[in-house]
Design a protein around this motif. Structure first.
Motif, PDB file in Angstrom:
ATOM      1  N   SER A  87       0.117  -9.430   3.488  1.00 16.61           N
ATOM      2  CA  SER A  87      -0.784  -8.409   3.327  1.00 16.61           C
ATOM      3  C   SER A  87      -2.311  -8.064   4.085  1.00 16.61           C
ATOM      4  O   SER A  87      -2.859  -9.708   3.038  1.00 16.61           O
ATOM      5  N   HIS A 137      -5.070  -7.600   2.005  1.00 21.01           N
ATOM      6  CA  HIS A 137      -5.669  -6.843   1.412  1.00 21.01           C
ATOM      7  C   HIS A 137      -5.278  -7.759  -0.411  1.00 21.01           C
ATOM      8  O   HIS A 137      -6.299  -8.042  -0.858  1.00 21.01           O
ATOM      9  N   GLY A 180       0.906  -1.435   0.009  1.00 23.49           N
ATOM     10  CA  GLY A 180       0.302  -0.261   0.000  1.00 23.49           C
ATOM     11  C   GLY A 180       1.137   1.367  -0.216  1.00 23.49           C
ATOM     12  O   GLY A 180       0.333   2.604   0.195  1.00 23.49           O
TER      13      GLY A 180
END
Ligand code: ADP
Ligand code: MG
Length: 343
Positions: free
Chosen positions: A68, A70, A37
């Motif tokens: 991560s 995400h 990110g």
């Protein structure tokens, strides 16, 4: 003198553009946008084969893929889906353990089980919002590092309560930076600057033998491109957590991305930023987040309890508190701020 100041990616790019002919400017720079990110940039000040930078970025990509929150296929996403993770990689286990020790030392100010809370606020995501109080209360019910068990012997991680979620956002970048620095060192690199979105690793010293000079960003929203002081270091991670890094506004109020796991709201401890300096970037990352939540007094206590760790705390009153080991290394540039004697 200005040539040597490094404060975040923008300045690095600028330096590389205007320093190309300078004898001790970076020899090679690689910048990537895809991981953890943030913008990640590595500047080599030694001649080294191109494969060295590739290897370092491969290591970063690997940490991203496994840690991560995400990435749907990451170990952390899998843990959050199933409440259990088997075959956990040794470094994921070690990082979770390290997170736990900082949680314990900080009385839970640092807590990687803030995943449900961070998902709810979605600060830095597509739908940042102030959650309804009832949702925050529910999220707090599934937050707590004591309900996360990591067992190295069986390579498993599990939550003791249902519906919990981990988020390594406060340490994965630091760890990835340590990994990249390790790979550079092992390849014989002696002078390099790693900038992982504000997590700086100053590897070795500047090629002329002087310390690296790192600009500390002005921790005020709208002024982050400026630096308020300069820190001279050799071979150190310099990691800052600040309210200005990631935030959104609603009804005229600003909400930033570092949450107080006790209240469920953005930490409000009177600090604008905390910078932690030590040899290990993951540790500096964890401690800077912890101190930002704890505030000046408790944060300084925490830093002092850790060997080889130093810090700079900047308060909303623009007071700057510096631990003993950094006094000579720091020089103030923005006179709106004031270095005060440390309590
Ligand atoms: P940055 O990632 O901007 O450098 P930090 O290292 O301080 O900042 O990490 C903030 C991130 O860590 C948040 O985006 C969130 O994912 C997670 N987080 C927020 N609050 C906490 C906390 N109290 N303890 C651990 N992780 C946190
Ligand atoms: Mg951090």
């Amino acid at each position: 003198m200005k040539k040597k100041i490094v404060a975040g990616v923008l300045m690095l790019v600028l330096l590389s553009a205007c320093n190309r002919a300078a004898p001790s400017g970076p020899v090679a720079i690689q910048t990537e946008l895809n991981y953890l990110g943030t913008v990640i940039s590595i500047s080599l000040y030694d001649e080294a084969p191109a494969s060295v930078l590739e290897d370092a970025f491969d290591a970063v990509a690997d940490v991203h893929a496994r840690m991560s929150v995400h990435e749907a296929s990451s170990e952390i996403a899998s843990l959050n889906r199933d409440g259990f993770l088997g075959n956990a990689s040794p470094d994921t286990l070690a990082l979770i353990e390290m997170g736990r020790s900082v949680s314990e030392a900080s009385g839970g100010a640092f807590d990687i089980t803030v995943g449900v809370l961070t998902g709810l606020w979605d600060i830095g995501g597509e739908h940042p919002n102030v959650p309804e109080p009832a949702k925050i209360v529910r999220a707090l019910g599934v937050t707590g590092y004591k309900h996360l068990d990591a067992d190295a012997a069986s390579a498993t991680v599990r939550f003791a309560e249902q519906g919990m979620a981990a988020d390594l956002g406060a340490i994965a970048k630091g760890y990835a930076c340590d990994e990249a620095a390790r790979i550079l060192r092992e390849a014989g690199v002696q002078h390099a600057m790693l900038d992982f979105g504000g997590n700086i690793y100053a590897l070795g010293e500047y090629p002329d033998g002087s310390p690296w000079r790192i600009g500390l960003r002005t921790p005020l929203i709208g002024e982050e491109a400026a630096y308020m002081g300069i820190l001279s270091v050799r071979d150190k991670a310099v990691v800052t957590s600040g309210a200005y890094e990631r935030f959104f506004e609603q009804d005229g109020k600003t909400y930033h991305h570092i949450l107080d796991p006790h209240s469920g709201y953005p930490a409000d401890s009177g600090l604008l930023s905390v910078t932690v300096v030590c040899e290990n970037s993951a540790m500096a990352d964890a401690l800077s987040t912890a101190c930002f939540v704890l505030g000046t007094q408790e944060g300084l206590k925490l830093i002092r309890s850790w060997d080889g760790v130093e810090g700079i705390f900047i308060t909303e009153e623009k007071e700057v508190f510096i631990t003993d080991g950094l006094h000579t290394a720091f020089s103030l540039k923005d006179q709106r701020f004031k270095v005060v004697s440390t309590p």
